[in-house]
Write an enzyme that holds these catalytic residues in place. Structure first.
Site, PDB file in Angstrom:
ATOM      1  N   SER A  37      -7.881  49.652 -36.420  1.00 29.29           N
ATOM      2  CA  SER A  37      -8.749  50.231 -37.446  1.00 29.29           C
ATOM      3  C   SER A  37      -8.659  49.425 -38.748  1.00 29.29           C
ATOM      4  O   SER A  37      -7.574  49.247 -39.312  1.00 29.29           O
ATOM      5  CB  SER A  37      -8.331  51.687 -37.698  1.00 29.29           C
ATOM      6  OG  SER A  37      -8.666  52.072 -39.014  1.00 29.29           O
TER       7      SER A  37
HETATM    8  N1  LIG Z   1     -13.287  55.854 -45.280  1.00 26.54           N
HETATM    9  C1  LIG Z   1     -12.163  56.081 -44.392  1.00 26.54           C
HETATM   10  C2  LIG Z   1     -12.529  55.734 -42.976  1.00 26.54           C
HETATM   11  C3  LIG Z   1     -11.430  56.074 -42.010  1.00 26.54           C
HETATM   12  C4  LIG Z   1     -11.906  56.074 -40.589  1.00 26.54           C
HETATM   13  O1  LIG Z   1     -13.109  56.184 -40.305  1.00 26.54           O
HETATM   14  N2  LIG Z   1     -10.970  55.932 -39.650  1.00 26.54           N
HETATM   15  C5  LIG Z   1     -11.341  55.909 -38.261  1.00 26.54           C
HETATM   16  C6  LIG Z   1     -10.821  54.639 -37.616  1.00 26.54           C
HETATM   17  S1  LIG Z   1     -11.589  53.209 -38.312  1.00 26.54           S
HETATM   18  C7  LIG Z   1     -10.686  57.085 -37.558  1.00 26.54           C
HETATM   19  O2  LIG Z   1      -9.527  57.394 -37.799  1.00 26.54           O
HETATM   20  N3  LIG Z   1     -11.416  57.760 -36.674  1.00 26.54           N
HETATM   21  C8  LIG Z   1     -10.907  58.819 -35.883  1.00 26.54           C
HETATM   22  C9  LIG Z   1     -11.674  60.099 -36.055  1.00 26.54           C
HETATM   23  O3  LIG Z   1     -12.543  60.166 -36.948  1.00 26.54           O
HETATM   24  O4  LIG Z   1     -11.416  61.026 -35.287  1.00 26.54           O
HETATM   25  C10 LIG Z   1     -10.985  55.249 -44.848  1.00 26.54           C
HETATM   26  O5  LIG Z   1     -11.216  54.230 -45.507  1.00 26.54           O
HETATM   27  O6  LIG Z   1      -9.851  55.637 -44.600  1.00 26.54           O
END
Ligand SMILES: N[C@@H](CCC(=O)N[C@@H](CS)C(=O)NCC(=O)O)C(=O)O
Ligand SMILES: N[C@@H](CCC(=O)N[C@@H](CS)C(=O)NCC(=O)O)C(=O)O
Lengths: 176, 220
Positions: B11
């Site tokens: 990520s």
């Molecule tokens: N704007 C957030 C984006 C975080 C994000 O989208 N993380 C994703 C991985 S890139 C995630 O954990 N997704 C899992 C989910 O939403 O269940 C940041 O900068 O922390």
């Protein structure tokens, strides 16, 4: 003046503060507060409290606002039809926001902060687009409180949301 | 009690937060949350972060998520070098603008392409998604014009976030060489950020490999 001269990304809002050019609405809010704010209640200096405000601001930009924009803008600006999967993503974001408000009268604690001002601009826009707020009890009472306590709310946001709605109605009518 | 970072190396936001910890010089206890196994949806994690995203940081009684808020918090709380996130309102505002650009523009435009490939069985990259990403890369190239780093001539937390994002799409095989400022800046960051190879490059490459392995031939 062409906005792209001062902002290569040519987005509104952009500010020009005696030659200092800045864009991204939330960065602008923070700058105005840091530069001109009389006290720090809208954006606490304490790093832990500030981090909560920041988290809500990024949540608005990257999740709440983003998912609404993704659902409504293709319909308003590109003649697409509503996509139920995108509506589901909005509902999920609203559930998160609702849970963040469970123990907190304002978005980031017990008083008004920049996070509320950013989030209320989003919520009021989607409300006027017809998004149903009724399932979200915490969000509704938060919304009522922010409208009352944000200085100059009607002037700065309330009236303009109505203008946005008029614009949208015209755009949609022209497509028919 | 130390600082815990819930992290997943593929990520980009998660790597951005880890890079911020590296430049700030704070030790974090890294706990892996495997998104491919949906570990972020476990009840224990949702209790910590109802938005169930990585990265998430726990420092004593405070839980912070969104990588950009984490970076700002770590710099404000632990950095000896104040130039990573200066308190001067104007200097800070430029950094904030870059952080919001990453959160709201650059990373989402990459995610629109890569998320469906990684998690939804998509194997194509569509022109309607290529154009916005090229546009965002162009914006970043303009921000870097005449600057060594994204917010001026010093390394800041905005570089950590943005280089984590860019290195991922570069590892997918996206051609960033037309953006000469961006390419040169990525190399500069890789030298300027302590522990870059391990904290960022490995995860970026794993991300690139995972996306490439699921794309139909000739997509890039
Ligand atoms: N704007 C957030 C984006 C975080 C994000 O989208 N993380 C994703 C991985 S890139 C995630 O954990 N997704 C899992 C989910 O939403 O269940 C940041 O900068 O922390
Ligand atoms: N994340 C930005 C979004 C700004 C934005 O997208 N503004 C739109 C209007 S809502 C715009 O100016 N679009 C014109 C353009 O991109 O050329 C912010 O919060 O300031």
């Amino acid at each position: 003046m062409a906005i792209s001269k001062i902002n290569p990304q040519h987005t509104v809002p952009t500010i020009d503060d005696n030659g200092f050019h800045l864009w991204e609405s939330r960065a602008i809010m923070i700058y105005l507060q840091n530069q001109y704010g009389k006290n720090d209640s809208l954006y606490p200096r304490d790093p832990k409290k500030r981090a909560v405000v920041d988290q809500r601001l990024y949540f608005d930009l990257g999740t709440l606002y983003a998912r609404f924009a993704d659902y409504y803008y293709p319909v308003i600006f590109a003649g697409a039809s509503y996509d139920p999967a995108k509506l589901e993503k909005i509902n999920e974001a609203m559930d998160i926001f609702e849970s963040l408000l469970a123990n907190s009268p304002y978005a980031a604690g017990d008083h008004l902060t920049l996070a509320d001002l950013s989030l209320v601009a989003s919520i009021s826009t989607w409300e006027i687009m017809g998004y149903d707020l009724s399932p979200y009890k915490n969000i509704r009472s938060w919304y009522a409180k922010v409208k009352q306590t944000a200085p100059g709310y009607e002037e700065a946001n309330g009236k303009n949301v109505l203008l946005f709605k008029q614009l949208v109605d015209e755009l949609l009518a022209n497509k028919k | 009690m130390g600082v815990t970072l819930y992290h997943y190396p593929i990520s980009a936001p998660s790597r951005g937060a880890l890079l911020a910890a590296k430049v700030v010089g704070v030790d974090v206890d890294v706990q892996i949350v495997d998104l491919f196994k949906k570990e972020q949806l476990k009840a224990e994690f949702i209790k910590i972060n109802p938005q169930h995203t990585v990265p998430t940081l726990v420092d004593g009684d405070v839980v912070i998520w969104d990588s950009h808020a984490i970076a700002a918090y770590l710099a404000s709380t632990y950095a000896k070098d104040k130039s990573l996130y200066p308190s001067d309102p104007k200097e800070r505002a430029v950094i904030d603008q870059r952080l919001y650009f990453d959160c709201g523009t650059l990373h989402p435009r990459i995610r629109t392409i890569c998320f469906p490939v990684l998690f939804r069985g998509e194997d194509q990259i569509y022109d309607e998604h290529k154009t916005p990403l090229e546009e965002a890369l162009g914006f970043l190239d303009v921000f870097l014009e005449g600057n060594d780093f994204v917010a001026g001539n010093k390394l800041t937390i905005a570089d950590c976030s943005l280089v984590a994002t860019i290195s991922g799409i570069a590892a997918v095989g996206w051609n960033i060489s037309p953006y000469a400022n961006v390419s040169a800046w990525v190399s500069r960051c890789s030298l300027a950020i302590p522990g870059y190879a391990e904290a960022n490059q490995e995860g970026a490459e794993a991300f690139g490999k995972a996306v490439r392995s699921k794309l139909a031939p000739g997509q890039l």
